[in-house]
Design a protein around this motif. Structure first.
Motif, PDB file in Angstrom:
ATOM      1  N   ARG A 284     -33.068 -60.875  57.639  1.00 35.70           N
ATOM      2  CA  ARG A 284     -33.308 -60.666  59.076  1.00 35.70           C
ATOM      3  C   ARG A 284     -33.446 -62.008  59.794  1.00 35.70           C
ATOM      4  N   LEU A 285     -34.157 -62.955  59.192  1.00 30.98           N
ATOM      5  CA  LEU A 285     -34.304 -64.284  59.798  1.00 30.98           C
ATOM      6  C   LEU A 285     -32.950 -64.962  59.976  1.00 30.98           C
TER       7      LEU A 285
ATOM      8  N   VAL B 169     -29.904 -63.498  60.167  1.00 32.31           N
ATOM      9  CA  VAL B 169     -29.092 -62.819  61.181  1.00 32.31           C
ATOM     10  C   VAL B 169     -29.676 -63.053  62.576  1.00 32.31           C
ATOM     11  N   ASP B 170     -30.998 -63.090  62.695  1.00 31.40           N
ATOM     12  CA  ASP B 170     -31.616 -63.416  63.982  1.00 31.40           C
ATOM     13  C   ASP B 170     -31.162 -64.792  64.465  1.00 31.40           C
ATOM     14  N   HIS B 171     -31.098 -65.752  63.547  1.00 33.79           N
ATOM     15  CA  HIS B 171     -30.668 -67.108  63.895  1.00 33.79           C
ATOM     16  C   HIS B 171     -29.201 -67.119  64.346  1.00 33.79           C
TER      17      HIS B 171
ATOM     18  N   LYS C  13     -27.575 -64.625  65.579  1.00 40.05           N
ATOM     19  CA  LYS C  13     -27.533 -63.920  66.864  1.00 40.05           C
ATOM     20  C   LYS C  13     -27.906 -64.865  68.013  1.00 40.05           C
ATOM     21  N   LYS C  14     -28.943 -65.674  67.791  1.00 43.66           N
ATOM     22  CA  LYS C  14     -29.375 -66.622  68.817  1.00 43.66           C
ATOM     23  C   LYS C  14     -28.278 -67.660  69.090  1.00 43.66           C
TER      24      LYS C  14
ATOM     25  N   TYR D 141     -30.144 -53.127  60.945  1.00 41.58           N
ATOM     26  CA  TYR D 141     -30.248 -54.216  61.919  1.00 41.58           C
ATOM     27  C   TYR D 141     -29.593 -53.833  63.245  1.00 41.58           C
TER      28      TYR D 141
ATOM     29  N   LYS E  48     -25.289 -65.942  70.960  1.00 36.15           N
ATOM     30  CA  LYS E  48     -25.596 -65.709  72.381  1.00 36.15           C
ATOM     31  C   LYS E  48     -25.543 -67.013  73.167  1.00 36.15           C
TER      32      LYS E  48
END
Length: 71
Positions: free
Chosen positions: A21-22, A24-26, A28-29, A57, A32
């Motif tokens: 998750r960390l 994929v969150d990175h 994603k950031k 997710y 964007k």
């Protein structure tokens, strides 16, 4: 513009601890920030646990991939 996530694999002993998750969150950031409207990734058919993670997710199945081995 689309972000292509070429590979994301968490070592088996670290799975279920939030590292995927960390990562994929990175991604994603970063996507964007670069103006991407989507993230696309490929995953092998046998990787059922990975598919469950991606769907949890928020990823949606969007295509099938095909290979033809020559030789």
């Amino acid at each position: 513009m689309t972000c292509y996530l070429a590979s994301i694999i968490t070592d088996e002993k670290y799975r279920g601890k939030g590292y995927g998750r960390l990562m994929v969150d990175h991604v994603k950031k970063l996507a964007k920030a670069r103006g991407c409207k989507a993230i696309i990734l490929d995953s092998g058919m046998p990787r059922k646990a990975a598919h469950a993670f991606y769907e949890k997710y928020g990823f949606e199945k969007s295509c099938y991939g095909f290979e033809l081995f020559l030789g």
